[in-house]
Design an enzyme around this catalytic site. Structure first.
Site, PDB file in Angstrom:
ATOM      1  N   LYS A 202       0.787  -1.184   0.022  1.00 30.08           N
ATOM      2  CA  LYS A 202       0.008  -0.070   0.018  1.00 30.08           C
ATOM      3  C   LYS A 202       0.935   1.193  -0.068  1.00 30.08           C
ATOM      4  CE  LYS A 202      -3.394  -2.277   2.974  1.00 30.08           C
ATOM      5  NZ  LYS A 202      -3.951  -1.844   4.217  1.00 30.08           N
ATOM      6  N   GLY A 203       2.111   1.187   0.386  1.00 34.51           N
ATOM      7  CA  GLY A 203       2.824   2.195   0.638  1.00 34.51           C
ATOM      8  C   GLY A 203       3.127   3.277  -0.374  1.00 34.51           C
TER       9      GLY A 203
ATOM     10  N   GLU B 169       7.715   2.638  -5.805  1.00 33.81           N
ATOM     11  CA  GLU B 169       8.044   2.036  -4.256  1.00 33.81           C
ATOM     12  C   GLU B 169       8.188   3.168  -3.384  1.00 33.81           C
ATOM     13  OE1 GLU B 169       7.330  -0.339  -2.304  1.00 33.81           O
ATOM     14  OE2 GLU B 169       8.782  -1.715  -2.467  1.00 33.81           O
ATOM     15  N   ASP B 170       7.565   2.764  -2.305  1.00 33.42           N
ATOM     16  CA  ASP B 170       7.788   3.760  -1.153  1.00 33.42           C
ATOM     17  C   ASP B 170       9.153   4.007  -0.511  1.00 33.42           C
ATOM     18  OD1 ASP B 170       7.648   1.211   0.115  1.00 33.42           O
ATOM     19  OD2 ASP B 170       6.248   1.675   1.623  1.00 33.42           O
TER      20      ASP B 170
ATOM     21  N   ASP C  19      14.795  -0.986   1.322  1.00 32.94           N
ATOM     22  CA  ASP C  19      15.507  -1.263   2.619  1.00 32.94           C
ATOM     23  C   ASP C  19      16.415  -2.358   2.191  1.00 32.94           C
ATOM     24  OD1 ASP C  19      16.004  -1.480   5.280  1.00 32.94           O
ATOM     25  OD2 ASP C  19      14.250  -2.594   5.540  1.00 32.94           O
TER      26      ASP C  19
ATOM     27  N   LYS D   6      17.057   3.400   1.711  1.00 32.86           N
ATOM     28  CA  LYS D   6      17.914   3.067   2.882  1.00 32.86           C
ATOM     29  C   LYS D   6      19.259   2.375   2.342  1.00 32.86           C
ATOM     30  CE  LYS D   6      14.750   2.309   6.585  1.00 32.86           C
ATOM     31  NZ  LYS D   6      14.024   1.474   7.315  1.00 32.86           N
TER      32      LYS D   6
ATOM     33  N   PHE E 152      13.384   3.932  11.221  1.00 29.00           N
ATOM     34  CA  PHE E 152      12.236   3.506  10.652  1.00 29.00           C
ATOM     35  C   PHE E 152      11.513   4.714  10.550  1.00 29.00           C
ATOM     36  CE2 PHE E 152       8.053   1.934  10.530  1.00 29.00           C
ATOM     37  CZ  PHE E 152       8.546   0.554   9.827  1.00 29.00           C
TER      38      PHE E 152
ATOM     39  N   ASP F  30       3.939   3.189   6.696  1.00 33.19           N
ATOM     40  CA  ASP F  30       3.134   3.058   8.136  1.00 33.19           C
ATOM     41  C   ASP F  30       4.007   2.103   8.898  1.00 33.19           C
ATOM     42  OD1 ASP F  30       3.275   0.376   6.851  1.00 33.19           O
ATOM     43  OD2 ASP F  30       1.917  -0.303   7.999  1.00 33.19           O
TER      44      ASP F  30
ATOM     45  N   ARG G 221       0.093   6.419   7.809  1.00 28.46           N
ATOM     46  CA  ARG G 221       0.136   6.473   6.641  1.00 28.46           C
ATOM     47  C   ARG G 221      -0.266   7.938   6.279  1.00 28.46           C
ATOM     48  NH1 ARG G 221       1.204   1.410   4.098  1.00 28.46           N
ATOM     49  NH2 ARG G 221       0.120  -0.276   5.002  1.00 28.46           N
TER      50      ARG G 221
END
Ligand code: IMP
Length: 176
Positions: A42-43, A98-99, A102, A130, A151, A158, A164
């Site tokens: 969902k990000g 993409e949000d 990582d 990141k 984070f 989220d 969010r």
């Protein structure tokens, strides 16, 4: 009990300026090409909405949703598609939105899965990156902001489905 505290990392104004820059670059790079943006739910939903409204070229959109299986909340690389594309991508120019990248495990698996369908290109636009946490070699073609190992929440990202809605990006800190 552990409480959490939010610390501002990127304000909505800063995000807005950067997303417009990315939209401009993508518009120049894909001018005259048949572009399909694939948002990762969902990000990425807020980032993708702002990105396409900043672009000066037409595009189509579709979404995938992924589940990563493995120990705890860490990405395992055992990634499955729980909501697939509804658009055939063979011969299409695909840009994954993409949000955050990582470890890179989720995206590298998604790229492999999409390549099986023979698109003419697959590139990645990540709002946040990141880089220090990478476990597989993966370089996003467009990056909003490189961030340290923290984070973060807000602007679509989220923690347990919370935060969010925040218009800014904040670091989530634990206070013991
Ligand atoms: P990767 O497979 O380790 O690259 O995981 C990427 C996914 O983990 C992202 O799409 C997010 O859903 C989630 N994620 C990683 N870091 C963060 C963070 O700082 N905040 C919120 N979600 C995160």
């Amino acid at each position: 009990m552990t409480e959490t505290k939010l610390e501002l990392l990127f304000s909505r104004e800063k995000i807005d300026g950067r997303v417009r820059e990315l939209a401009g670059r993508i518009s120049r790079d894909y001018e005259g090409r048949d572009l399909l943006l694939v948002g990762v739910l969902k990000g990425a939903f807020i980032f993708m909405a702002d990105l396409i409204r900043g672009m000066s070229i037409p595009c189509r959109v579709d979404f995938v949703r992924l589940a990563s299986y493995g120990a705890g909340s860490r990405s395992s690389g055992d990634v499955r598609i729980t909501k697939d594309l509804e658009t055939p991508i063979a011969g299409r120019e695909v840009l994954i939105v993409e949000d955050i990248v990582d470890t890179g495990l989720t995206l590298s698996r998604l790229i492999d899965l999409l390549r099986e369908q023979k698109p003419s290109s697959v590139r990645v636009c990540a709002f946040l990156d990141k880089q220090q946490r990478r476990r597989v070699p993966l370089t996003a073609d467009y990056v909003g902001f490189a961030i340290p190992d923290a984070f973060v929440v807000g602007y679509g990202l989220d923690f347990n489905e919370n935060f969010r809605f925040l218009p800014d990006v904040c670091i989530l800190k634990d206070i013991a």
